[in-house]
Write a protein that holds these residues in place. Structure first.
Motif, PDB file in Angstrom:
ATOM      1  N   GLU A  51      -1.900  60.740  94.276  1.00 25.13           N
ATOM      2  CA  GLU A  51      -2.796  61.270  93.252  1.00 25.13           C
ATOM      3  C   GLU A  51      -3.800  60.210  92.795  1.00 25.13           C
ATOM      4  OE1 GLU A  51      -2.624  63.408  88.857  1.00 25.13           O
ATOM      5  OE2 GLU A  51      -0.784  62.628  89.748  1.00 25.13           O
ATOM      6  N   ARG A  52      -3.330  59.009  92.533  1.00 22.32           N
ATOM      7  CA  ARG A  52      -4.232  57.934  92.096  1.00 22.32           C
ATOM      8  C   ARG A  52      -5.207  57.553  93.211  1.00 22.32           C
ATOM      9  NH1 ARG A  52      -0.712  53.788  88.340  1.00 22.32           N
ATOM     10  NH2 ARG A  52      -0.234  55.323  86.745  1.00 22.32           N
ATOM     11  N   LEU A  53      -4.717  57.514  94.419  1.00 19.51           N
ATOM     12  CA  LEU A  53      -5.580  57.191  95.545  1.00 19.51           C
ATOM     13  C   LEU A  53      -6.673  58.252  95.690  1.00 19.51           C
ATOM     14  CD1 LEU A  53      -6.042  55.153  97.793  1.00 19.51           C
ATOM     15  CD2 LEU A  53      -4.487  56.470  99.220  1.00 19.51           C
ATOM     16  N   PHE A  54      -6.311  59.527  95.558  1.00 20.20           N
ATOM     17  CA  PHE A  54      -7.291  60.603  95.646  1.00 20.20           C
ATOM     18  C   PHE A  54      -8.335  60.506  94.535  1.00 20.20           C
ATOM     19  CE2 PHE A  54      -4.891  62.657  98.888  1.00 20.20           C
ATOM     20  CZ  PHE A  54      -5.768  63.556  99.490  1.00 20.20           C
ATOM     21  N   LYS A  55      -7.912  60.132  93.330  1.00 20.83           N
ATOM     22  CA  LYS A  55      -8.864  59.988  92.234  1.00 20.83           C
ATOM     23  C   LYS A  55      -9.892  58.902  92.550  1.00 20.83           C
ATOM     24  CE  LYS A  55      -6.009  61.708  88.452  1.00 20.83           C
ATOM     25  NZ  LYS A  55      -5.357  61.392  87.179  1.00 20.83           N
ATOM     26  N   ALA A  56      -9.422  57.788  93.077  1.00 18.32           N
ATOM     27  CA  ALA A  56     -10.332  56.698  93.432  1.00 18.32           C
ATOM     28  C   ALA A  56     -11.264  57.134  94.563  1.00 18.32           C
ATOM     29  CB  ALA A  56      -9.548  55.452  93.834  1.00 18.32           C
ATOM     30  N   LEU A  57     -10.732  57.824  95.564  1.00 17.64           N
ATOM     31  CA  LEU A  57     -11.562  58.284  96.681  1.00 17.64           C
ATOM     32  C   LEU A  57     -12.614  59.284  96.210  1.00 17.64           C
ATOM     33  CD1 LEU A  57      -8.862  58.698  99.481  1.00 17.64           C
ATOM     34  CD2 LEU A  57     -10.538  56.855  99.240  1.00 17.64           C
ATOM     35  N   ARG A  58     -12.251  60.125  95.251  1.00 17.67           N
ATOM     36  CA  ARG A  58     -13.206  61.101  94.715  1.00 17.67           C
ATOM     37  C   ARG A  58     -14.375  60.385  94.036  1.00 17.67           C
ATOM     38  NH1 ARG A  58     -10.326  64.964  90.893  1.00 17.67           N
ATOM     39  NH2 ARG A  58      -8.830  63.855  92.065  1.00 17.67           N
ATOM     40  N   VAL A  59     -14.076  59.343  93.258  1.00 14.59           N
ATOM     41  CA  VAL A  59     -15.133  58.573  92.595  1.00 14.59           C
ATOM     42  C   VAL A  59     -16.035  57.919  93.632  1.00 14.59           C
ATOM     43  CG1 VAL A  59     -15.595  56.536  91.168  1.00 14.59           C
ATOM     44  CG2 VAL A  59     -13.847  58.175  90.474  1.00 14.59           C
ATOM     45  N   LEU A  60     -15.443  57.465  94.725  1.00 11.22           N
ATOM     46  CA  LEU A  60     -16.215  56.808  95.784  1.00 11.22           C
ATOM     47  C   LEU A  60     -16.973  57.801  96.662  1.00 11.22           C
ATOM     48  CD1 LEU A  60     -13.562  54.153  96.847  1.00 11.22           C
ATOM     49  CD2 LEU A  60     -15.719  53.712  95.644  1.00 11.22           C
ATOM     50  N   GLY A  61     -16.710  59.081  96.489  1.00 17.19           N
ATOM     51  CA  GLY A  61     -17.374  60.087  97.311  1.00 17.19           C
ATOM     52  C   GLY A  61     -16.855  60.084  98.741  1.00 17.19           C
ATOM     53  N   VAL A  62     -15.561  59.776  98.894  1.00 13.93           N
ATOM     54  CA  VAL A  62     -14.944  59.668 100.220  1.00 13.93           C
ATOM     55  C   VAL A  62     -14.016  60.857 100.426  1.00 13.93           C
ATOM     56  CG1 VAL A  62     -13.416  58.272 101.671  1.00 13.93           C
ATOM     57  CG2 VAL A  62     -15.083  57.167 100.182  1.00 13.93           C
ATOM     58  N   GLU A  63     -14.069  61.421 101.605  1.00 16.88           N
ATOM     59  CA  GLU A  63     -13.218  62.544 101.957  1.00 16.88           C
ATOM     60  C   GLU A  63     -12.121  62.064 102.897  1.00 16.88           C
ATOM     61  OE1 GLU A  63     -14.318  66.897 103.473  1.00 16.88           O
ATOM     62  OE2 GLU A  63     -14.818  65.334 104.920  1.00 16.88           O
ATOM     63  N   MET A  64     -10.905  62.520 102.656  1.00 18.90           N
ATOM     64  CA  MET A  64      -9.798  62.161 103.532  1.00 18.90           C
ATOM     65  C   MET A  64      -9.564  63.324 104.490  1.00 18.90           C
ATOM     66  SD  MET A  64      -5.836  61.135 102.743  1.00 18.90           S
ATOM     67  CE  MET A  64      -6.240  59.677 101.824  1.00 18.90           C
ATOM     68  N   VAL A  65      -9.535  63.026 105.786  1.00 15.75           N
ATOM     69  CA  VAL A  65      -9.307  64.041 106.803  1.00 15.75           C
ATOM     70  C   VAL A  65      -8.091  63.632 107.615  1.00 15.75           C
ATOM     71  CG1 VAL A  65     -10.267  65.190 108.832  1.00 15.75           C
ATOM     72  CG2 VAL A  65     -11.771  64.530 106.947  1.00 15.75           C
ATOM     73  N   LEU A  66      -7.138  64.531 107.746  1.00  8.89           N
ATOM     74  CA  LEU A  66      -5.948  64.262 108.543  1.00  8.89           C
ATOM     75  C   LEU A  66      -6.068  65.030 109.849  1.00  8.89           C
ATOM     76  CD1 LEU A  66      -3.240  64.638 105.764  1.00  8.89           C
ATOM     77  CD2 LEU A  66      -4.336  62.545 106.569  1.00  8.89           C
ATOM     78  N   SER A  67      -5.764  64.349 110.934  1.00  6.52           N
ATOM     79  CA  SER A  67      -5.815  65.005 112.238  1.00  6.52           C
ATOM     80  C   SER A  67      -4.718  64.433 113.118  1.00  6.52           C
ATOM     81  CB  SER A  67      -7.183  64.800 112.891  1.00  6.52           C
ATOM     82  OG  SER A  67      -7.403  63.432 113.155  1.00  6.52           O
TER      83      SER A  67
END
Length: 123
Positions: A53-69
């Protein structure tokens, strides 16, 4: 551009790189997240220890999308269910009827010490 992550140690330089490419300081990131600069610095220094959750919050602020494949040409690793040592000890204690003995220097008999550990922030 995509940055595949294969090990947890790769998270730190990737987070730093995205932050710096957006022209943000750790203090800026902390302000956006509503935490102290030291708190964000801890996350960036050891992102593997942060909650998702904390990692996602930081990524959202950075405008970064996480993609799993799925990784190409890999077999899934078998999952082994293991019981940790403390869990085994608790299970054994729960099945015995005798009262556990207190070790000789039990913390309850000592006076409480004040800690100087900084207060953790809930974000």
């Amino acid at each position: 551009m995509q940055y595949p992550i294969h090990t947890l140690t790769q998270l730190r330089p990737i987070l730093q790189g995205f932050r710096k490419s957006r022209g943000l300081t750790q203090a800026n990131m902390a302000a956006y997240l509503g935490v102290r600069q030291q708190t964000y610095a801890e996350l960036e220094a050891n992102p593997a220890a942060a909650s998702v959750e904390r990692l996602f919050k930081a990524l959202r602020v950075l405008g970064v999308e996480m993609v799993l494949s799925p990784a190409p040409d890999t077999q899934p690793e078998p999952v082994q269910e293991t019981v940790s040592q403390p869990a085994r000890k608790v299970a054994r204690q729960a099945t015995t009827t005798e009262k556990p003995k207190k070790p000789a220097g039990d913390k309850a008999s000592r006076p409480a010490r004040k800690t100087t550990e900084p207060q953790r922030e809930d974000w």
